[in-house]
Design a protein around this motif. Structure first.
Motif, mmCIF file in Angstrom:
data_model
loop_
_atom_site.group_PDB
_atom_site.id
_atom_site.type_symbol
_atom_site.label_atom_id
_atom_site.label_comp_id
_atom_site.label_asym_id
_atom_site.label_seq_id
_atom_site.Cartn_x
_atom_site.Cartn_y
_atom_site.Cartn_z
ATOM 1 N N ARG A 172 0.844 -1.287 0.124
ATOM 2 C CA ARG A 172 0.048 -0.129 -0.020
ATOM 3 C C ARG A 172 0.808 1.260 -0.091
ATOM 4 N NH1 ARG A 172 -5.373 -0.922 1.813
ATOM 5 N NH2 ARG A 172 -5.962 -3.046 0.955
ATOM 6 N N MET A 173 1.929 1.109 0.739
ATOM 7 C CA MET A 173 2.889 2.413 0.606
ATOM 8 C C MET A 173 3.958 2.217 -0.502
ATOM 9 S SD MET A 173 3.755 2.765 4.749
ATOM 10 C CE MET A 173 3.607 0.730 5.112
ATOM 11 N N GLY A 174 3.708 1.565 -1.811
ATOM 12 C CA GLY A 174 4.615 1.810 -2.728
ATOM 13 C C GLY A 174 5.653 0.858 -2.796
ATOM 14 N N ASP B 7 0.335 -4.664 12.620
ATOM 15 C CA ASP B 7 0.988 -5.206 11.533
ATOM 16 C C ASP B 7 1.373 -3.931 10.800
ATOM 17 O OD1 ASP B 7 0.957 -7.652 12.434
ATOM 18 O OD2 ASP B 7 -1.222 -7.977 11.479
ATOM 19 N N SER B 8 0.293 -3.142 10.476
ATOM 20 C CA SER B 8 0.824 -1.534 9.707
ATOM 21 C C SER B 8 1.888 -0.879 10.319
ATOM 22 C CB SER B 8 -0.564 -1.004 9.403
ATOM 23 O OG SER B 8 -1.581 -1.682 8.806
ATOM 24 N N PHE B 9 1.788 -0.794 11.314
ATOM 25 C CA PHE B 9 2.987 -0.259 12.298
ATOM 26 C C PHE B 9 4.485 -0.773 11.805
ATOM 27 C CE2 PHE B 9 6.159 1.101 15.535
ATOM 28 C CZ PHE B 9 5.767 2.248 15.552
ATOM 29 N N VAL B 10 4.354 -2.074 11.856
ATOM 30 C CA VAL B 10 5.575 -2.960 11.710
ATOM 31 C C VAL B 10 5.974 -2.457 10.156
ATOM 32 C CG1 VAL B 10 6.701 -5.324 11.335
ATOM 33 C CG2 VAL B 10 5.267 -4.654 13.435
ATOM 34 N N ALA B 11 4.998 -2.777 9.208
ATOM 35 C CA ALA B 11 5.427 -2.422 7.938
ATOM 36 C C ALA B 11 5.716 -1.151 7.577
ATOM 37 C CB ALA B 11 3.850 -2.601 7.092
ATOM 38 N N GLY B 12 5.237 -0.202 8.228
ATOM 39 C CA GLY B 12 5.961 1.343 7.846
ATOM 40 C C GLY B 12 7.101 1.415 8.421
ATOM 41 N N CYS C 76 -4.482 0.139 5.511
ATOM 42 C CA CYS C 76 -4.280 1.564 5.150
ATOM 43 C C CYS C 76 -4.589 1.886 4.085
ATOM 44 C CB CYS C 76 -3.017 1.751 5.625
ATOM 45 S SG CYS C 76 -1.719 0.882 5.429
ATOM 46 N N HIS C 77 -4.923 3.275 3.717
ATOM 47 C CA HIS C 77 -4.989 3.739 2.228
ATOM 48 C C HIS C 77 -3.754 4.759 2.095
ATOM 49 C CE1 HIS C 77 -9.846 3.052 2.193
ATOM 50 N NE2 HIS C 77 -8.865 2.013 2.229
#
Length: 323
Positions: free
Chosen positions: A58-60, A267-272, A306-307
Motif C-alpha cells: 500500500r505504501m509503494g 502489523d501496519s506499524f511494523v510495515a511502515g 491502510c490507504h
C-alpha cells in the motif's frame, strides 16, 4: 507524500507460519442463542507477516511473503495473495490453514474476533521451515517474523533462526507474543535486529506497571542491554510508540483519527517501520511512517488496512520526539 528514501529499497521477506483466511462481517446485534443474520462477508488473507506485506505494498514498497499453507483453505488464501499482486513463497504446512472470523455489532460498534488454531507441527516441519526461511533470506535485507507460532513450533523459533540469518547478513524484525516473545526477550547469543511488543506484553515481561513514557523507554533499553535485540519497539496504545536502541530513545505520537477498526494496525506499524528502514530513512522518519500507517489502518473497516492518501497526509503531521 509517502517518503521514498534516497536509494534503492533493501529487500524485505515477511514470514507467516500461522496464516489465516480472514472473514469479517456484521450483524444488527450480537447476542447469544439466536441465529444472527449477517452481512455478506469480506474475505482477506490474514496473519502477521501477510498483513505486513499487504501494508508495504500500500505504501509503494516491495516484499516477498513466505507463507505456510495447507489444504483447500491454504489454496484459497494463496490465490488471494496472488490476486493482490504479492510475490509468494509457499511453504507446505502440515495441515489445513486456519480461518478467523470478526463480527461487528452494528448497534454498539463492538467487534468480536474469533481465531481458530492452526495445524499441529512436528519437529521435522520446524526444521524444514528454518531451512526455507534461511534459504530465502535476502543478503543485506530484512526478514520480518510476525504473528503467532502454530501449535508444535517451539517458543525459541526466533532464537533458532537468528544466527542463521546473521550469517547471511539479513536483519530480523520480530513481532510476536506469549512464550515466543518471552523467549526472545530473555536474550541470546545472536540478538534480533528489532523486537516489537505492546504495553501489556511489556508490563508482563517487566513484572510491574510502566505508567510513563520514560518507564517504557527504560524497560525497552534494558532489553537492548540484555542482548534481546538491537532495538526494541513498544506500543503504548493511544499514547503512541516508544523505541530504544543505538540511535537513542524516541517517542512517536499516535494520530487522532476516527477509529473504525484496529485490526491490522500493529502489523501496519511494523510495515511502515520496516519499509522506512529498508528505504534508508532516519529513525524518526521511519517511526513517523510507522505511526501514519497504523493510524490510517484504524480508519478502515475490518481487515482492509491502510490507504496511501491517508498515510501520506498523516506522515506529514508526524510528531516524533527524543526521550
Amino acid at each position: 507524500m509517502i517518503p521514498q528514501g534516497s536509494g534503492a529499497q533493501a529487500p524485505i521477506l515477511t514470514v507467516t507460519l500461522n496464516p489465516a483466511l480472514d472473514l469479517s462481517t456484521s450483524a444488527a446485534e450480537v447476542v447469544p442463542d439466536l441465529k444472527l443474520r449477517c452481512a455478506a462477508p469480506v474475505i482477506d488473507p490474514g496473519g502477521g507477516g501477510i498483513n505486513v506485506s499487504r501494508a508495504v505494498a500500500r505504501m509503494g514498497g516491495r516484499s516477498t511473503a513466505l507463507v505456510a499453507l495447507g489444504g483447500g483453505t491454504g489454496q484459497r488464501l494463496c490465490a488471494l495473495l496472488q490476486e493482490a499482486g504479492l510475490p509468494v513463497l509457499r511453504l507446505d504446512a502440515p495441515g489445513e490453514t486456519r480461518q478467523s472470523l470478526s463480527v461487528t455489532d452494528r448497534g454498539t460498534g463492538g467487534q468480536y474476533r474469533f481465531v481458530l488454531p492452526g495445524p499441529d507441527w512436528m519437529p521435522p516441519d520446524v526444521g524444514l521451515a528454518l531451512d526455507a526461511i534461511a534459504g530465502a533470506a535476502p543478503a543485506g535485507g530484512i526478514v520480518v517474523l510476525s504473528g503467532s507460532n502454530p501449535p508444535g513450533v517451539p517458543a525459541e523459533f526466533a532464537a533458532m533462526l537468528a544466527p542463521r540469518l546473521n550469517r547471511r547478513g539479513a536483519r530480523m524484525f520480530v513481532d510476536t507474543s506469549g512464550a515466543a516473545l518471552a523467549a526472545v526477550a530473555a536474550g541470546q547469543d545472536a540478538p534480533v535486529e528489532v523486537l516489537r511488543m505492546d504495553d501489556a506484553e511489556a508490563e508482563g515481561l517487566a513484572g510491574r506497571p510502566l505508567p510513563s513514557r520514560a518507564d517504557t523507554a527504560d524497560f525497552a533499553f534494558a532489553l537492548v542491554a540484555a542482548g534481546a535485540a538491537r532495538s526494541v519497539l513498544i506500543a503504548r496504545g493511544s499514547d503512541g510508540n516508544i523505541v530504544a536502541g543505538p540511535d537513542g530513545r524516541w517517542h512517536v505520537e499516535a494520530h487522532r483519527v476516527p477509529i473504525v477498526s484496529k485490526v491490522g494496525a500493529g502489523d501496519s506499524f511494523v510495515a511502515g517501520y520496516t519499509l522506512g528502514v529498508a528505504r534508508g530513512l532516519s529513525l524518526p522518519d521511519a517511526l513517523g511512517l510507522a505511526a501514519a500507517a497504523a493510524s490510517a489502518t484504524c480508519m478502515t473497516p475490518a481487515t482492509e488496512l491502510c490507504h496511501p492518501d491517508d498515510i501520506a497526509r498523516l506522515y506529514d503531521q508526524r510528531i516524533v520526539t527524543p526521550i
